[in-house]
Design a protein around this motif. Structure first.
Motif, mmCIF file in Angstrom:
data_model
loop_
_atom_site.group_PDB
_atom_site.id
_atom_site.type_symbol
_atom_site.label_atom_id
_atom_site.label_comp_id
_atom_site.label_asym_id
_atom_site.label_seq_id
_atom_site.Cartn_x
_atom_site.Cartn_y
_atom_site.Cartn_z
ATOM 1 N N UNK B 376 -11.321 19.293 19.444
ATOM 2 C CA UNK B 376 -9.890 18.651 19.693
ATOM 3 C C UNK B 376 -9.254 19.073 18.414
ATOM 4 N N UNK B 377 -9.651 19.222 17.320
ATOM 5 C CA UNK B 377 -8.884 19.124 16.288
ATOM 6 C C UNK B 377 -8.205 20.588 16.040
ATOM 7 N N UNK B 378 -8.826 21.768 16.825
ATOM 8 C CA UNK B 378 -8.507 22.831 16.898
ATOM 9 C C UNK B 378 -6.894 22.813 17.709
ATOM 10 N N UNK B 379 -6.931 22.160 18.949
ATOM 11 C CA UNK B 379 -5.973 22.087 19.665
ATOM 12 C C UNK B 379 -4.794 21.196 18.967
ATOM 13 N N UNK B 380 -5.243 20.371 18.285
ATOM 14 C CA UNK B 380 -4.199 19.372 17.319
ATOM 15 C C UNK B 380 -3.371 20.472 16.464
ATOM 16 N N UNK B 381 -4.373 21.283 15.879
ATOM 17 C CA UNK B 381 -3.767 22.179 14.783
ATOM 18 C C UNK B 381 -2.629 23.385 15.673
ATOM 19 N N UNK B 382 -3.168 23.722 16.971
ATOM 20 C CA UNK B 382 -2.345 24.667 17.609
ATOM 21 C C UNK B 382 -1.020 23.942 18.060
ATOM 22 N N UNK B 383 -0.927 22.841 18.026
ATOM 23 C CA UNK B 383 0.323 21.932 18.385
ATOM 24 C C UNK B 383 1.042 21.906 17.088
ATOM 25 N N UNK B 384 0.525 21.637 16.084
ATOM 26 C CA UNK B 384 1.072 21.481 14.794
ATOM 27 C C UNK B 384 1.782 22.791 14.216
ATOM 28 N N UNK B 385 0.836 23.843 14.580
ATOM 29 C CA UNK B 385 1.466 25.155 13.828
ATOM 30 C C UNK B 385 2.034 26.134 14.784
ATOM 31 N N UNK B 386 1.943 26.212 16.100
ATOM 32 C CA UNK B 386 2.340 27.058 16.795
ATOM 33 C C UNK B 386 1.469 28.396 16.690
ATOM 34 N N UNK B 387 1.570 29.246 17.673
ATOM 35 C CA UNK B 387 0.780 30.447 17.560
ATOM 36 C C UNK B 387 1.997 31.517 17.136
ATOM 37 N N UNK B 388 2.140 31.930 16.037
ATOM 38 C CA UNK B 388 3.097 32.709 15.736
ATOM 39 C C UNK B 388 3.018 34.171 16.314
ATOM 40 N N UNK B 389 4.053 34.817 16.736
ATOM 41 C CA UNK B 389 4.149 36.021 17.525
ATOM 42 C C UNK B 389 3.893 35.757 18.871
ATOM 43 N N UNK B 390 3.705 34.715 19.414
ATOM 44 C CA UNK B 390 3.716 34.470 20.887
ATOM 45 C C UNK B 390 4.698 33.249 21.245
ATOM 46 N N UNK B 391 5.034 33.130 22.461
ATOM 47 C CA UNK B 391 5.839 32.264 22.865
ATOM 48 C C UNK B 391 5.535 30.862 22.810
ATOM 49 N N UNK B 392 4.221 30.435 22.160
ATOM 50 C CA UNK B 392 3.753 29.255 21.938
ATOM 51 C C UNK B 392 4.409 28.522 20.538
ATOM 52 N N UNK B 393 5.292 27.461 20.675
ATOM 53 C CA UNK B 393 5.902 27.165 19.646
ATOM 54 C C UNK B 393 5.341 25.986 18.868
ATOM 55 N N UNK B 394 5.635 25.538 17.559
ATOM 56 C CA UNK B 394 5.038 24.557 16.949
ATOM 57 C C UNK B 394 5.704 23.245 17.371
ATOM 58 N N UNK B 395 4.973 22.139 17.786
ATOM 59 C CA UNK B 395 5.778 20.900 18.076
ATOM 60 C C UNK B 395 5.572 19.899 16.994
ATOM 61 N N UNK B 396 5.685 20.350 15.697
ATOM 62 C CA UNK B 396 5.458 19.358 14.618
ATOM 63 C C UNK B 396 6.675 18.696 14.360
ATOM 64 N N UNK B 397 7.836 19.165 14.852
ATOM 65 C CA UNK B 397 8.950 18.567 14.700
ATOM 66 C C UNK B 397 9.428 17.770 15.916
ATOM 67 N N UNK B 398 8.453 17.856 16.946
ATOM 68 C CA UNK B 398 8.789 17.071 18.050
ATOM 69 C C UNK B 398 7.906 15.852 18.422
#
Lengths: 470, 434
Positions: B376-398
């Motif tokens: 689960x921590x890996x998913x949390x990290x993906x939400x927090x950092x986004x996947x750069x270079x792809x359309x997956x954004x970071x949600x750290x600000x939201x």
């Protein structure tokens, strides 16, 4: 036909024509299938060589080499020698001699069809029983007929003594007549899961242990006393060897799969019986060297003796290696490595194919009625095999220990493959050396057959049985 | 008559010995108890082994036909560290549907017991077409007869046999369930890497590693256009642009060396990127130094602050339902679909920074199929950092941390529960804490 021709065609016991034909094909297969092995081994260093054609890919010609050496090179030559040896030991002609010619063609068709089936992609997936089922049919039929011929001849024999070679020959035939259908019909289609592996472990070790080993021992027990002109050291001891092989060998097959999910207790039985095989190996070795005692000078004169003794030395080394690698601790290191390949070459080629060569050197001049064409070629044959094969066995053993150690040390897998490449190259060179030796052997035998220089009268002994001392 | 009696006795005894052996060694273990059809998973559950599909069974025939099994064994022994190299030791039930068995006797290539799911199908298609394209040192044969012509992109088209073969390979080891989540953790993929000082000037060493392991896909110049790239649906990372998906640093930042180390060690599931846990740690650090030379970003920028992953909030039904609300609110379904299968309305239009189509993750396959990792921590990290270079954004600000955990829990609810690597607080702290 000149008087010097067809010596044994008129001989009261042996059908020289039958022996000659079987040996002819045996020698040919002994040339061809090890050569396939060289092609296989070159691909280790040059994987793209002959690599873009499906029927020449490594995975298809590797089983062609393995099965070809077992059923082509060794077995065909062995049958040729059986048709010489069994009449001599029983004192009667082979029962159903004529069928022997048909069997030869069935057998050859089986070997050719089998090799074709592998290259064309019809193989079964059972190691040492890889040929497609339709290619096995002629082999199985021929084998059953041959078994009948041998057993019927033995049962009707005139000689009172059942010489140890006959024990081994009969045992090999009967065991294999049972084993062959198990491995080729039951195994590939019926038995699922780890039991398939367990039965296959047995099958593959019955091929080497209940076919090649007793067949090869039958040969050397017959030809070694003839070669060194000494009686057998001890017939009783040879029977201890036979019965210990008969008792222990059937159990050892599972040692191919130690640490696998096959039930542990069967693995333990396999290890214990593998170690017990030291008994027959010891008795056999003792018997051979005992027989040579007092007549080691025959090594200088007789190529038969040379090849018998070379094979015996490799036999001792190979079997000792086999027993030790069956131990759990040893197998952790050596299993899945070239150590195993070294063992299979030491036994199948170094021992048993070499012994069939010994037998051929004895029988071929007698069935063609001609003296050996060239002693120089035979000497080259001998030394090429000694030097090349020792190199091969040595380098493969070393590679096994090296790669096994690297694996235990968690070295990245491809790195362990890269480390083996120079050794594989040496292995190929040694294989080429062996093949040149075999080529010289084949040329020599061919020239012996066509060159009319009659065999000296003194070597034309008839109806000779190698009598035991006790 | 005397002869016959002795001979019959000898033959009889010979047959009896052999028969006894076949019975005791070959048949007794089989007849004596029920034939094992079940497997004990890494979580201790007993599950039935799955039979081969028609396609997999066909692939198995190709595997036998081409003689794959002479070089690739199929059983992992519990000794000599094989379980750390390939995965958990073999169990009897895993072979329930194998006729004939494919145990093998020689490892000229690696064991394949646990090969299924290691890399994407693409990798295998490229590898069977020409192994040396993928692994320059390989001695495996090439199988050009399993391909028929090339498609519009220049990619050799696999035949039915080739497709079946890969289906069979991907099935291998999967009877054991989602074992790989634990394996990645055990093999060191989750540990926080600390950059050893000694490797800082290991660029030359790193180049050697790169040219032997990475060049096939990522290309000599780091442009992601190695000869294998044409086979791959997920294109290899283009190192010269210095944009990386899996980071512990904020969106837009370059990754830390530790981030790269982690990706190299664990690989990226569902793509052709294998896990390189067999490489020595040094080699992994060296190659990172070399990879960093492709892009000037690593000279000009420093990685942003590493994001903090707080202890996981309790995974309760309430958290899941709050997560569902956030999933709708953040428009996750736009790409990943309402049902989490990755078929949202805009899924087919998505492109990465280089214009390659990208597929949103299908959450229904669960944690073992998550690119960033099974915890689960890996998913949390993906939400927090986004996947750069792809359309997956970071949600750290939201999203605040609790909301991110809620969203993690909702995404987890799409996949089979046993596919996620649930770490104890202690383990999570060791792996993701700061």
């Amino acid at each position: 036909m000149a008087a010097s021709h067809g010596l044994l065609e008129n001989e009261p016991l042996v059908n020289g024509k039958l022996v000659k034909q079987w040996l002819f094909w045996g020698i040919l297969w002994t040339m061809i299938f090890p050569l396939v092995g060289v092609i296989v081994s070159i691909k280790f260093n040059y994987p793209d060589w002959l690599g873009r054609t499906s029927w020449l890919t490594w995975g298809r010609i590797r089983p062609m080499h393995v099965n070809g050496v077992i059923f082509g090179a060794f077995s065909t030559t062995f049958f040729g020698l059986v048709f010489y040896m069994v009449p001599k030991l029983t004192g009667i002609r082979m029962v159903g001699e004529k069928m022997g010619f048909w069997c030869l063609w069935l057998w050859n068709i089986g070997v050719v069809l089998g090799s074709y089936s592998l290259m064309a992609g019809y193989q079964k997936g059972i190691e040492a029983g890889d040929y497609a089922l339709w290619a096995d049919v002629p082999l199985i039929i021929a084998f059953i007929v041959l078994t009948y011929m041998v057993i019927a001849t033995i049962v009707q024999r005139k000689e009172k003594l059942l010489y140890v070679s006959l024990y081994y020959t009969a045992g090999a035939m009967v065991w294999t007549a049972i084993n062959f259908p198990i491995g080729n019909i039951l195994l590939p289609y019926w038995v699922p899961g780890v039991n398939n592996a367990a039965l296959h472990g047995l099958y593959i070790h019955y091929i080497v242990g209940l076919w090649i080993t007793p067949a090869g021992l039958a040969l050397i027990y017959f030809f070694l006393p003839l070669a060194c002109k000494n009686p057998l050291y001890s017939h009783k001891l040879s029977l201890v060897g036979f019965w210990s092989i008969a008792l222990f060998y059937p159990f050892v097959g599972i040692h191919h799969y130690l640490y696998s999910p096959i039930p542990n207790w069967t693995q333990t039985i396999a290890i214990v019986t593998s170690m017990m095989l030291i008994i027959p190996v010891w008795t056999v070795t003792q018997n051979f060297f005992g027989t040579m005692m007092g007549n080691w000078k025959s090594l200088q004169e007789s190529f038969v003796a040379k090849f018998c003794i070379m094979g015996s030395i490799f036999y001792f080394l190979g079997c000792f290696q086999g027993s030790t690698e069956a131990l759990r601790g040893m197998q952790q290191l050596t299993h899945f490595t070239d150590f195993v390949i070294s063992h299979s070459h030491l036994t199948i080629f170094g021992t048993f194919v070499v012994w069939t060569m010994a037998g051929t050197y004895y029988v071929w001049p007698r069935v063609t009625g001609h003296a050996l064409w060239s002693k120089t070629l035979a000497t080259w044959h001998f030394w090429l095999i000694v030097v090349s094969f020792s190199t091969m066995a040595g380098v493969l053993t070393l590679m096994g220990l090296l790669q096994g150690t690297m694996w235990m040390d968690s070295v990245e897998f491809v790195d362990t493959v890269v480390a083996m490449k120079p050794y594989w190259f040496i292995r190929t060179l040694s294989g080429i050396g062996m093949d040149i030796g075999i080529l010289l052997f084949m040329i020599n035998m061919y020239m012996t057959a066509v060159e009319p220089s009659p065999l000296p009268e003194m070597e034309r002994e008839k109806g000779f049985v190698p009598v035991a001392a006790d | 008559m005397q002869n016959k009696r002795i001979d019959t006795f000898i033959m009889g005894m010979a047959i009896v010995f052999m028969g006894a052996a076949v019975f005791i060694m070959g048949l007794l273990p089989w007849l004596g108890r029920a034939h094992a059809m079940t497997v004990v998973t890494m979580d201790g559950k007993v599950v039935p082994a799955q039979p081969y599909t028609a396609l997999e069974a066909k692939g198995r025939k190709v595997y036998i036909r081409e003689g794959c099994w002479y070089c690739h064994s199929q059983y992992v022994r519990p000794v000599t560290g094989e379980d750390r190299r390939w995965g958990p030791p073999s169990q009897e039930g895993e072979y329930a549907y194998d006729v004939p068995h494919m145990f093998g006797t020689r490892r000229i290539g690696p064991d394949l017991t646990r090969e299924g799911g290691r890399v994407a199908d693409d990798w295998h298609f490229a590898h069977h077409f020409n192994p040396r394209m993928v692994v320059p040192d390989s001695i495996m044969p090439q199988f050009p007869w399993l391909y028929n012509g090339v498609d519009a992109n220049g990619r050799p088209v696999p035949t039915e046999d080739a497709v079946a073969l890969v289906a069979y390979i991907q099935k291998l080891g999967s009877n054991l369930g989602p074992w790989r989540k634990n394996f990645l953790y055990i093999s060191g993929g989750s540990a926080i890497p600390v950059v050893p000082a000694a490797v800082q000037d290991g660029v030359e060493e790193g180049k050697k590693v790169f040219m032997r392991r990475c060049v096939g896909c990522h290309g000599e110049t780091g442009d992601g256009k190695g000869p294998v790239a044409v086979f791959l649906a997920t294109k290899p990372r283009i190192f010269k642009d210095g944009i990386f998906k899996f980071r512990s640093t904020p969106s837009g930042s370059i990754p830390t060396d530790g981030d790269l180390y982690r990706t190299i060690t664990m690989g990226v599931r569902g793509t052709a990127m294998p896990n390189w846990h067999e490489l020595t740690e040094e080699d992994r650090w060296f190659v990172i130094q070399y990879i960093k030379t492709f892009s000037d970003r690593f000279k000009e920028e420093t990685p942003g602050d590493v994001i903090v992953i707080p202890p996981e909030a309790p995974n309760t039904p309430e958290s899941v339902s709050r997560g569902k609300g956030l999933y709708d609110q953040m428009k996750c379904a736009e790409c990943h679909g309402v049902d989490g299968t990755g078929n949202g309305p805009s899924a087919s239009t998505l492109r990465d920074n280089w214009g390659n189509p990208v597929a949103p993750r299908n959450f229904t396959h669960g944690g073992t199929d998550m690119k960033s990792g099974p915890a689960p921590q890996d998913m949390y990290k993906a939400f927090s950092t986004g996947l750069d270079g792809t359309p997956m954004p970071s949600y750290a600000d939201f999203l605040n941390p609790d909301q991110r955990w809620d969203l993690v829990h909702y995404v987890m609810s799409f996949g089979p529960p046993d596919t996620y690597l649930i770490l104890s607080p202690q383990q999570a702290g060791d792996s993701y804490g700061h």
